[in-house]
Design an enzyme around this catalytic site. Structure first.
Site, PDB file in Angstrom:
ATOM      1  CE1 TYR A 262      -2.743  -3.247   1.268  1.00 20.04           C
ATOM      2  CE2 TYR A 262      -4.355  -1.477   1.176  1.00 20.04           C
ATOM      3  CZ  TYR A 262      -4.059  -2.824   1.220  1.00 20.04           C
ATOM      4  OH  TYR A 262      -5.067  -3.739   1.220  1.00 20.04           O
TER       5      TYR A 262
ATOM      6  CG  ASP B 267      -7.643  -3.941   3.260  1.00 16.89           C
ATOM      7  OD1 ASP B 267      -8.746  -3.769   3.797  1.00 16.89           O
ATOM      8  OD2 ASP B 267      -7.312  -3.391   2.192  1.00 16.89           O
TER       9      ASP B 267
ATOM     10  CE  LYS C  50       0.902 -17.300   1.675  1.00 18.42           C
ATOM     11  NZ  LYS C  50       0.598 -18.653   2.028  1.00 18.42           N
TER      12      LYS C  50
ATOM     13  CG  ASP D 185      -2.194 -19.644   3.672  1.00 15.70           C
ATOM     14  OD1 ASP D 185      -1.419 -19.141   4.488  1.00 15.70           O
ATOM     15  OD2 ASP D 185      -1.865 -20.558   2.904  1.00 15.70           O
TER      16      ASP D 185
END
Ligand code: NAP
Length: 448
Positions: free
Chosen positions: A194, A339, A261, A315
């Site tokens: 972002y 987000d 991640k 995940d």
């Protein structure tokens, strides 16, 4: 602080911070931005609810000195010249430290770039970012704010987006046991993909970057690629994770989970996890225990009075939040993960309509409704003000006015479980009474 148009508030005192501690008088000045579209409707209901709770909780001894400031279309009318985020507004939030806002329209402007130094808006050159400002010559040209909210967060360095998500009794939800989810998400607000550093496919800069990476690092990127940069720093990660751990300690929460991640992106997401553990062990040694230590030293039995620091791959976190939600409490995440997770959690307990939010920096906080301006309902006194009301609850907690915050939470829950609700919930609840925004606010006050 100098102001162009804003007048000093007529009464009340500034909120101060001394040695990281907040000092709030009985009449703190709190700036508010009504917001566009449905903003004025939900703000009016929210203000009435907050004022009533404060009055009742403290027998009239405390009262917020509300201070109107301007952003969005409201600011255009007041300040003109395409000025949707006036310096006055930023200065007022900096000076008074705590503010609250309704939703703001994201303007679809005719210019793509803006100079951060002089605010001059300008076109790109051949579709690329100008090298320097056409007005002041500064090199601080950024793509125009993707939204005013992003602009506010960037300009005030409100680096932690804080979103508590829990179920309110009576709200229709898609899962069988929505009450099992009770989390608070600390999402990093300034970095990651972002950060706005992007190069369009086939642009000169993208071609240059692809050539550079091949020449200097022997890395291949497909020639027809657009490229986004994902910076994640020690500074950005640690200050966010510090906020999450502080919150967990102060509010007796059982755990902080670092969501990342890192199995794929080792030096950004993986580093976020590593820096998190490093920070926890160096700054909070007596207050925390890591999951590894829990098993190595305590055979999995959590010692009393400690906060568990664990990490989960993003995940896996999504499925765990659905399957074993009660094993999670405070979550600390980089920008993109946060987000997605915030909205997924909100959906799990009945949707975004009730999700509050805060953007918090060092000694500064801006509380806000998380939904948009729902323009088709402007001025209809129809929509649900709960998101902004619960953001108001967060604000009262931030001030340390927990008695007033509790009054609102309990009354809101009672109102919804009595099936007195606005149209959005009424259409999903059998036998519910449909109320206008203002009526819903009044009902909450009655139920305090
Ligand atoms: P939106 O304003 O959130 O509205 C989408 C739909 O969500 C509405 O039509 C309505 O659904 C429902 N909704 C939203 N707020 C509600 C409330 N308080 N009570 C009940 N239902 C509510 O999203 P959008 O239409 O995509 O965006 C409109 C503008 O808001 C855009 O300019 C966008 O950039 C801006 N925006 C601002 C913020 C912010 O300031 N934080 C956040 C998001 C978007 P139904 O039609 O089903 O009744």
């Amino acid at each position: 602080m100098e102001y162009k148009i804003l007048k000093k508030p007529e009464y009340g005192q500034k909120i101060e911070f001394k040695n990281e501690k907040i000092f709030v008088s009985d009449n703190p000045i709190i700036p508010f931005i009504e917001g566009d579209g449905i903003g004025p409707d939900i703000w009016s209901a929210t203000k009435n609810v907050i004022d009533a709770a404060v009055k009742k909780a403290y027998d009239g001894k405390k009262e917020i000195a509300w201070y109107k400031i301007y952003a969005g279309l409201d600011a255009l009318n007041k300040y003109g010249n395409d000025n949707i985020l006036p310096e006055d507004t930023l200065n007022a939030i900096k000076e008074y430290k705590v503010a609250i806002k309704g939703p703001l329209t994201t303007p679809v402007g005719k210019f793509d770039y803006v100079c951060l130094k002089c605010s001059k808006e300008q076109d790109g050159i051949d579709g690329n970012r100008p090298k320097k400002c056409i007005k002041c010559g500064a090199k601080f040209i950024t793509p125009r704010f993707r939204s005013l909210n992003v602009g506010l967060r960037q300009k005030l360095d409100l680096y932690a987006c804080v979103r508590p998500v829990r179920w309110f009794n009576g709200v229709p939800a898609p899962v069988k046991k929505p009450e099992k989810l009770d989390v608070i998400i600390f999402r990093e607000n300034t970095e990651d993909v972002y950060s706005g550093i992007e190069f369009q496919e086939n642009s000169n800069d993208a071609k240059k970057l692809i050539g550079f990476l091949k020449e200097k690092f022997n890395k291949d990127i497909r020639k027809d690629s657009g490229i986004g940069i994902k910076p994640i720093s020690i500074t950005g990660s640690k200050r966010l994770i510090r906020k999450a751990i502080d919150y967990a300690i102060q509010n007796n929460k059982p755990s902080v989970t670092l969501v990342h991640k890192g199995n794929i992106m080792k030096f950004t997401e993986g580093a976020f996890r590593d820096w998190g553990y490093e920070l926890a062990k160096s700054e909070y040694r007596d207050e925390i225990i890591t999951e590894q230590e829990l098993w190595d030293e305590y055979d999995g039995n959590m010692p009393k009075g400690k906060v568990l620091i664990k990490d989960r791959i993003a995940d896996q976190t999504f499925q765990q939040l659905l399957l074993r939600p009660d094993e999670y409490s405070v979550l600390a995440t980089p920008n993109l993960n946060g987000d997605y997770i915030s909205d997924a959690c909100a959906a799990q307990v009945g949707g975004l309509g009730l999700a509050p939010g805060a953007n918090i920096g060092d000694k500064m906080a801006l509380f806000e409704a998380t939904h948009g301006t729902a323009p088709k309902y402007t001025g209809m006194d129809k929509v649900n003000p709960s998101s902004l009301i619960i953001s108001g609850v967060m604000m009262l907690q931030y001030l340390g006015w927990n008695e007033a915050a509790d009054l609102i939470e309990l009354a809101l829950e009672k109102t919804i479980s009595n099936k007195s609700v606005t149209y959005d919930l009424e259409r999903q609840m059998e036998g519910a009474t449909k109320l206008k925004t203002s009526e819903f606010g009044k009902k909450i006050v009655e139920n305090m």
